[in-house]
Motif scaffolding. Sequence first.
Motif, PDB file in Angstrom:
ATOM      1  N   ASP A 130     -13.749  56.849 117.409  1.00 52.89           N
ATOM      2  CA  ASP A 130     -15.040  57.219 118.000  1.00 52.89           C
ATOM      3  C   ASP A 130     -15.331  58.692 117.748  1.00 52.89           C
ATOM      4  O   ASP A 130     -14.440  59.509 117.495  1.00 52.89           O
ATOM      5  CB  ASP A 130     -15.046  56.921 119.497  1.00 52.89           C
ATOM      6  N   THR A 131     -16.609  59.035 117.853  1.00 53.12           N
ATOM      7  CA  THR A 131     -17.080  60.373 117.477  1.00 53.12           C
ATOM      8  C   THR A 131     -16.422  61.467 118.300  1.00 53.12           C
ATOM      9  O   THR A 131     -16.011  62.512 117.764  1.00 53.12           O
ATOM     10  CB  THR A 131     -18.606  60.456 117.622  1.00 53.12           C
ATOM     11  N   ASN A 132     -16.321  61.305 119.628  1.00 52.23           N
ATOM     12  CA  ASN A 132     -15.736  62.355 120.466  1.00 52.23           C
ATOM     13  C   ASN A 132     -14.270  62.613 120.122  1.00 52.23           C
ATOM     14  O   ASN A 132     -13.797  63.748 120.099  1.00 52.23           O
ATOM     15  CB  ASN A 132     -15.875  61.987 121.945  1.00 52.23           C
ATOM     16  N   THR A 133     -13.539  61.511 119.854  1.00 54.24           N
ATOM     17  CA  THR A 133     -12.130  61.672 119.472  1.00 54.24           C
ATOM     18  C   THR A 133     -12.018  62.387 118.128  1.00 54.24           C
ATOM     19  O   THR A 133     -11.163  63.263 117.931  1.00 54.24           O
ATOM     20  CB  THR A 133     -11.438  60.310 119.416  1.00 54.24           C
ATOM     21  N   LEU A 134     -12.890  62.000 117.190  1.00 58.35           N
ATOM     22  CA  LEU A 134     -12.900  62.679 115.893  1.00 58.35           C
ATOM     23  C   LEU A 134     -13.170  64.173 116.045  1.00 58.35           C
ATOM     24  O   LEU A 134     -12.493  65.017 115.446  1.00 58.35           O
ATOM     25  CB  LEU A 134     -13.967  62.057 114.985  1.00 58.35           C
ATOM     26  N   LYS A 135     -14.167  64.460 116.866  1.00 55.89           N
ATOM     27  CA  LYS A 135     -14.533  65.865 117.056  1.00 55.89           C
ATOM     28  C   LYS A 135     -13.364  66.645 117.650  1.00 55.89           C
ATOM     29  O   LYS A 135     -13.072  67.789 117.217  1.00 55.89           O
ATOM     30  CB  LYS A 135     -15.760  65.945 117.968  1.00 55.89           C
ATOM     31  N   TYR A 136     -12.673  66.042 118.602  1.00 52.63           N
ATOM     32  CA  TYR A 136     -11.555  66.727 119.261  1.00 52.63           C
ATOM     33  C   TYR A 136     -10.410  66.971 118.270  1.00 52.63           C
ATOM     34  O   TYR A 136      -9.871  68.081 118.180  1.00 52.63           O
ATOM     35  CB  TYR A 136     -11.067  65.895 120.445  1.00 52.63           C
ATOM     36  N   HIS A 137     -10.023  65.922 117.546  1.00 55.92           N
ATOM     37  CA  HIS A 137      -8.894  66.052 116.628  1.00 55.92           C
ATOM     38  C   HIS A 137      -9.205  67.025 115.480  1.00 55.92           C
ATOM     39  O   HIS A 137      -8.354  67.845 115.106  1.00 55.92           O
ATOM     40  CB  HIS A 137      -8.507  64.679 116.070  1.00 55.92           C
ATOM     41  N   ILE A 138     -10.387  66.933 114.918  1.00 54.72           N
ATOM     42  CA  ILE A 138     -10.741  67.816 113.801  1.00 54.72           C
ATOM     43  C   ILE A 138     -10.801  69.267 114.270  1.00 54.72           C
ATOM     44  O   ILE A 138     -10.338  70.186 113.567  1.00 54.72           O
ATOM     45  CB  ILE A 138     -12.063  67.374 113.162  1.00 54.72           C
ATOM     46  N   THR A 139     -11.361  69.474 115.469  1.00 49.37           N
ATOM     47  CA  THR A 139     -11.398  70.834 116.018  1.00 49.37           C
ATOM     48  C   THR A 139      -9.994  71.387 116.196  1.00 49.37           C
ATOM     49  O   THR A 139      -9.710  72.547 115.863  1.00 49.37           O
ATOM     50  CB  THR A 139     -12.148  70.840 117.361  1.00 49.37           C
ATOM     51  N   THR A 140      -9.098  70.550 116.721  1.00 46.11           N
ATOM     52  CA  THR A 140      -7.714  70.991 116.939  1.00 46.11           C
ATOM     53  C   THR A 140      -7.024  71.339 115.626  1.00 46.11           C
ATOM     54  O   THR A 140      -6.340  72.372 115.511  1.00 46.11           O
ATOM     55  CB  THR A 140      -6.922  69.900 117.676  1.00 46.11           C
ATOM     56  N   LYS A 143      -8.506  74.526 114.061  1.00 44.86           N
ATOM     57  CA  LYS A 143      -8.068  75.708 114.803  1.00 44.86           C
ATOM     58  C   LYS A 143      -6.628  76.062 114.463  1.00 44.86           C
ATOM     59  O   LYS A 143      -6.266  77.242 114.370  1.00 44.86           O
ATOM     60  CB  LYS A 143      -8.225  75.453 116.298  1.00 44.86           C
ATOM     61  N   MET A 144      -5.783  75.029 114.242  1.00 44.16           N
ATOM     62  CA  MET A 144      -4.372  75.269 113.959  1.00 44.16           C
ATOM     63  C   MET A 144      -4.156  75.682 112.498  1.00 44.16           C
ATOM     64  O   MET A 144      -3.358  76.566 112.209  1.00 44.16           O
ATOM     65  CB  MET A 144      -3.576  74.004 114.270  1.00 44.16           C
ATOM     66  N   GLU A 145      -4.894  75.066 111.582  1.00 46.12           N
ATOM     67  CA  GLU A 145      -4.651  75.292 110.161  1.00 46.12           C
ATOM     68  C   GLU A 145      -5.548  76.372 109.549  1.00 46.12           C
ATOM     69  O   GLU A 145      -5.181  76.971 108.532  1.00 46.12           O
ATOM     70  CB  GLU A 145      -4.866  73.986 109.384  1.00 46.12           C
ATOM     71  N   PHE A 146      -6.691  76.631 110.166  1.00 43.04           N
ATOM     72  CA  PHE A 146      -7.653  77.525 109.509  1.00 43.04           C
ATOM     73  C   PHE A 146      -8.257  78.516 110.503  1.00 43.04           C
ATOM     74  O   PHE A 146      -7.815  79.646 110.604  1.00 43.04           O
ATOM     75  CB  PHE A 146      -8.744  76.686 108.836  1.00 43.04           C
ATOM     76  N   ALA A 147      -9.266  78.094 111.235  1.00 37.50           N
ATOM     77  CA  ALA A 147      -9.926  78.947 112.226  1.00 37.50           C
ATOM     78  C   ALA A 147     -10.673  78.061 113.202  1.00 37.50           C
ATOM     79  O   ALA A 147     -10.991  76.901 112.909  1.00 37.50           O
ATOM     80  CB  ALA A 147     -10.896  79.921 111.556  1.00 37.50           C
ATOM     81  N   GLU A 148     -10.949  78.588 114.377  1.00 34.08           N
ATOM     82  CA  GLU A 148     -11.645  77.803 115.391  1.00 34.08           C
ATOM     83  C   GLU A 148     -13.082  77.545 114.945  1.00 34.08           C
ATOM     84  O   GLU A 148     -13.830  78.491 114.649  1.00 34.08           O
ATOM     85  CB  GLU A 148     -11.618  78.516 116.733  1.00 34.08           C
ATOM     86  N   PRO A 149     -13.510  76.285 114.923  1.00 33.87           N
ATOM     87  CA  PRO A 149     -14.844  75.967 114.424  1.00 33.87           C
ATOM     88  C   PRO A 149     -15.921  76.102 115.498  1.00 33.87           C
ATOM     89  O   PRO A 149     -15.643  76.067 116.698  1.00 33.87           O
ATOM     90  CB  PRO A 149     -14.704  74.520 113.963  1.00 33.87           C
ATOM     91  N   VAL A 150     -17.148  76.225 115.014  1.00 32.30           N
ATOM     92  CA  VAL A 150     -18.330  76.173 115.869  1.00 32.30           C
ATOM     93  C   VAL A 150     -18.944  74.783 115.707  1.00 32.30           C
ATOM     94  O   VAL A 150     -19.175  74.323 114.585  1.00 32.30           O
ATOM     95  CB  VAL A 150     -19.342  77.251 115.475  1.00 32.30           C
TER      96      VAL A 150
END
Length: 462
Positions: A130-140, A143-150
Motif C-alpha cells: 500500500d502507498t503509506n507503507t511504500l512511502k514509509y519504507h522508501i523514506t527510511t 534517509k539511511m542511504e542518501f539523505a532525508e527526502p521531502v
Amino acid sequence: RSIIVTTNEKTLSQSIWDFFCSLKLTMFLFIALAVSSIIGTIIPQGAIPPEYLQTISQNKLKLYQALGFFDMYHSWWFILLLALLTGNLIACSIKRLPGIWRTITQPVMVMDENMEKTLANCTIFLTNVDTNTLKYHITTILKMEFAEPVVTEDGGAFHLFAQKTPWSRLAVYAVHLSVIVIFIGAIIGSLFGYKGFVNIPEGQSVDKVMSRAEKEIDLGFAVRCEKFSVAHYPNGAPKEFKSILTVLENGKPVAGYNRVPVIVNDPLTYKGITFYQSSYGKQGEHEFTISDADGHLQPLIIRSGGSAKLPDGSGICLQETTPDISRFQSGVSGPAAQVEVHLPNGQNKTFVVYSDNPAMNRMNLAYTGGHLLQYKGGEEFMYTGLQVAKDPGVWVVWVGCILMMVGIYIAFFMSHRRIWVKIENGNVTIGGNASKNQGGFQLFMERLTTKLKSQLSPEDNQ
C-alpha cells in the motif's frame, strides 16, 4: 527618434555585456597573461644589468622601455589585463549564477513525465504494497542511504525528493572569486609595495634602500649589520653566508629584533618589510704605486672589486687581495693583490702584484706598459647584500590561494546529487542525476534500486 536612441543604447550596453561575458575574452586574457609572464621571466626586471644592455641594440632597448618591459608587473597594460580578467570573471559569474542559485534554493521536487525522459538513471518497478507503507519504507531507506527526502503530494501521487551537497555547484564561483582576490592582492602589492636592495657593511646601519627603479626609499627605521660570516666547501665555493641584523628605532634596538640571524630562505620581517639574504662582498680601498714616465712613483687607488686606468690607457681590475701571500705561494711573503689588466690589443692578463718583491713585479712590465706597479696594502671589510621587499597585498593573495584550493577540491571531488521517487497506484519510479562523476552515481543508483526492490517485494511484506 527617442525610440531609436533607446534601442541603440540598449544594443550598445548589451554588446558590452556580451563582450565581458565572452569565453573568448577569457581565453585571450589567460594567453596574454601567460605570454607576459614569460616576457617578465626572460627580460630582467628593475635595474638593467650592464651585461644585458650589451646583448641588445639601442632600438630594441628603446622599444622595451616604451612598452615597460623592464618593470612589466607595474606597467599600465599588465594591470589593465588583470582588471579586464577580473571584470570578465565577475560578468560571467553574474550571468550564470542566478540559474545555479535557483537550482540550489528552488529545486524541482515533482518528477513528471518530461523529467523522467531526461533522467539517465531511471527505473520503474511494481509492488502490491500500500502507498503509506511504500512511502514509509522508501523514506527510511533514502534517509539511511542518501539523505532525508521531502514528501510532496501531487495529483494523487506521492513524490519524494532528496539531494546532497547542492552548494557544491558554487565551487566554480569560489574559484572565480579566488582569482579576483589574488588579482586584488597583486594590484595592492604592485601599487603600495616595492622591491629593492641594500648593501650594509659590518658594524654600520642603513635607514634607506634602493628600489629596482633606482629610487631611494625611506624604511622608517634602521637596520644594522652586526656581523657577517661565510662558510665554504673544501673546493672554495660558498656553502652558507649569514648576516646578524639588528632593527633600530630611534637609534635603539627593538625588542625581539636584536642580533637576528638571517640566512638564505630564512629572512627577517619587520613592519611588513622583509629582508632576504642575497649576496655579500668586500668593501675598502687598496693603494698601489705606479711609476710615471720620469720613473717617479705615483699613487693608484683601487676600490675592492673595482677598476682603474693605467698610464698607457689599459684598464686594471682588482680581483683579490691577501695580507700574506706566503699562505698561497712559497718563497715570498707580505701583502699581495691579484689583478687583471685589459691590454690595448684586446687581450686580458691576470697576475699577482707584490708589496715586498720589486723583482717579481718587474716581470709584469710588459703588461703595464713598462710602468712598475707595486701593491702597498689596503683595508677591507665585509658587507652583506640584502633584497628588501614590501608587499601589503600578500595576505590578500594568501586568502585567495586558500579559497582557490578549497574551491578546486569541492569542484573536483564533490557533486550535487539528486534523487526523485514517485509512488502512484503501487508503481514506484525512481530516478536521479549528479552534476559530476556520472559513472559512480549510476553504480550508487543501481545498488539503491536493488535494495528498494528487495525491501518492497511482496514476499517481504506479507
